[in-house]
Write a protein that holds these residues in place. Structure first.
Motif, PDB file in Angstrom:
ATOM      1  N   LYS A  35     131.316  77.973  28.757  1.00 49.21           N
ATOM      2  CA  LYS A  35     132.617  77.882  29.448  1.00 49.21           C
ATOM      3  C   LYS A  35     133.009  79.228  30.041  1.00 49.21           C
ATOM      4  O   LYS A  35     133.504  79.294  31.165  1.00 49.21           O
ATOM      5  N   ASP A  70     130.232  67.988  30.989  1.00 51.58           N
ATOM      6  CA  ASP A  70     130.142  66.524  30.894  1.00 51.58           C
ATOM      7  C   ASP A  70     130.382  65.862  32.244  1.00 51.58           C
ATOM      8  O   ASP A  70     129.651  64.946  32.617  1.00 51.58           O
ATOM      9  N   TYR A  71     131.425  66.304  32.957  1.00 52.54           N
ATOM     10  CA  TYR A  71     131.787  65.671  34.221  1.00 52.54           C
ATOM     11  C   TYR A  71     132.243  66.723  35.231  1.00 52.54           C
ATOM     12  O   TYR A  71     132.843  67.727  34.865  1.00 52.54           O
ATOM     13  N   GLU A  84     133.612  61.712  41.620  1.00 51.61           N
ATOM     14  CA  GLU A  84     132.765  62.347  40.608  1.00 51.61           C
ATOM     15  C   GLU A  84     131.428  62.751  41.213  1.00 51.61           C
ATOM     16  O   GLU A  84     130.776  61.953  41.883  1.00 51.61           O
ATOM     17  N   ILE A 120     134.952  68.906  33.237  1.00 53.61           N
ATOM     18  CA  ILE A 120     135.297  68.440  31.898  1.00 53.61           C
ATOM     19  C   ILE A 120     134.113  68.785  31.008  1.00 53.61           C
ATOM     20  O   ILE A 120     132.968  68.465  31.318  1.00 53.61           O
ATOM     21  N   PRO A 122     131.998  69.169  27.161  1.00 59.27           N
ATOM     22  CA  PRO A 122     131.658  68.260  26.062  1.00 59.27           C
ATOM     23  C   PRO A 122     132.711  68.172  24.951  1.00 59.27           C
ATOM     24  O   PRO A 122     132.806  67.154  24.279  1.00 59.27           O
ATOM     25  N   ASP A 123     133.514  69.218  24.774  1.00 60.16           N
ATOM     26  CA  ASP A 123     134.554  69.174  23.737  1.00 60.16           C
ATOM     27  C   ASP A 123     135.831  68.480  24.227  1.00 60.16           C
ATOM     28  O   ASP A 123     136.824  68.422  23.521  1.00 60.16           O
ATOM     29  N   GLY A 124     135.804  67.961  25.464  1.00 56.84           N
ATOM     30  CA  GLY A 124     136.953  67.243  26.013  1.00 56.84           C
ATOM     31  C   GLY A 124     137.938  68.106  26.780  1.00 56.84           C
ATOM     32  O   GLY A 124     138.838  67.582  27.421  1.00 56.84           O
ATOM     33  N   THR A 125     137.774  69.415  26.739  1.00 55.40           N
ATOM     34  CA  THR A 125     138.685  70.285  27.485  1.00 55.40           C
ATOM     35  C   THR A 125     138.339  70.254  28.968  1.00 55.40           C
ATOM     36  O   THR A 125     137.228  69.897  29.350  1.00 55.40           O
ATOM     37  N   LYS A 126     139.310  70.644  29.786  1.00 58.99           N
ATOM     38  CA  LYS A 126     139.146  70.644  31.235  1.00 58.99           C
ATOM     39  C   LYS A 126     139.330  72.066  31.768  1.00 58.99           C
ATOM     40  O   LYS A 126     140.149  72.823  31.250  1.00 58.99           O
TER      41      LYS A 126
END
Length: 137
Positions: A35, A70-71, A84, A120, A122-126
Motif C-alpha cells: 500500500k 483486489d479491485y 472496473e 480496493i 485485500p484488507d477491504g480498505t480503499k
C-alpha cells in the motif's frame, strides 16, 4: 573475543524469528508495504498515450502490483467511478509480471480529458480517489 562471538550469535537469533514470522504477501512483502509503495507511486497508476488515431489509457503499473490489489475502479471525465479494470490473476512465482495483451483501454482520440482511479486492497480498505489529467503531447 568471546564477547563479540556471543553478541553476534544473540543478534542473529534475535533477527531470525522476526524475518520468518513477518506477514508476507505473494510479493514477499507485508500488505501495508505494498500500500505504501502504491501510495508513493500513485502518479504512475495510469498513463495516457495517443496511438494511431486512438487514445490509450494504460494500467500497466497497477497490473505490476496486482498481487497487492483486489479491485481497480475508474471513471472518465469526472463521471462516476463505476467501471472496473479487471486485473490479471496474481502469480506468486512472478508477482510483478504483466502478461495482459492489452494493459490499456482504447478510446476515440480526444474523448477522455481525465480519469479518476480508486483501489480496493485485500484488507477491504480503499485508496483515495486519484485524478489524472490528460495532457496531449
Amino acid at each position: 573475543m568471546q564477547f563479540l562471538k556471543t553478541t553476534a550469535v544473540c543478534l542473529g537469533l534475535a533477527v531470525t524469528p522476526l524475518a520468518i514470522s513477518a506477514p508476507a504477501s505473494a510479493q514477499g512483502m507485508p500488505p501495508e508495504q505494498i500500500k505504501q509503495i502504491l501510495d508513493l507511486t500513485k502518479a504512475n497508476w495510469v498513463a495516457f498515450r495517443d496511438w494511431q488515431g486512438q487514445e490509450l489509457i494504460y494500467f500497466t503499473h497497477l497490473e505490476s502490483w496486482k498481487c497487492g490489489i483486489d479491485y481497480v475502479f475508474y471513471g472518465l471525465n469526472d463521471g462516476p467511478i463505476d467501471q472496473e479494470w479487471q486485473l490479471d490473476a496474481c502469480d506468486p512465482d512472478n508477482p510483478n509480471v504483466v502478461l495482459k495483451d492489452k494493459p490499456y483501454i482504447e478510446l476515440p482520440l480526444g474523448s477522455a480529458q481525465s480519469i479518476s482511479v480508486q483501489l480496493i486492497f485485500p484488507d477491504g480498505t480503499k485508496s483515495q480517489v486519484e485524478r489524472f489529467e490528460y495532457k496531449p503531447q
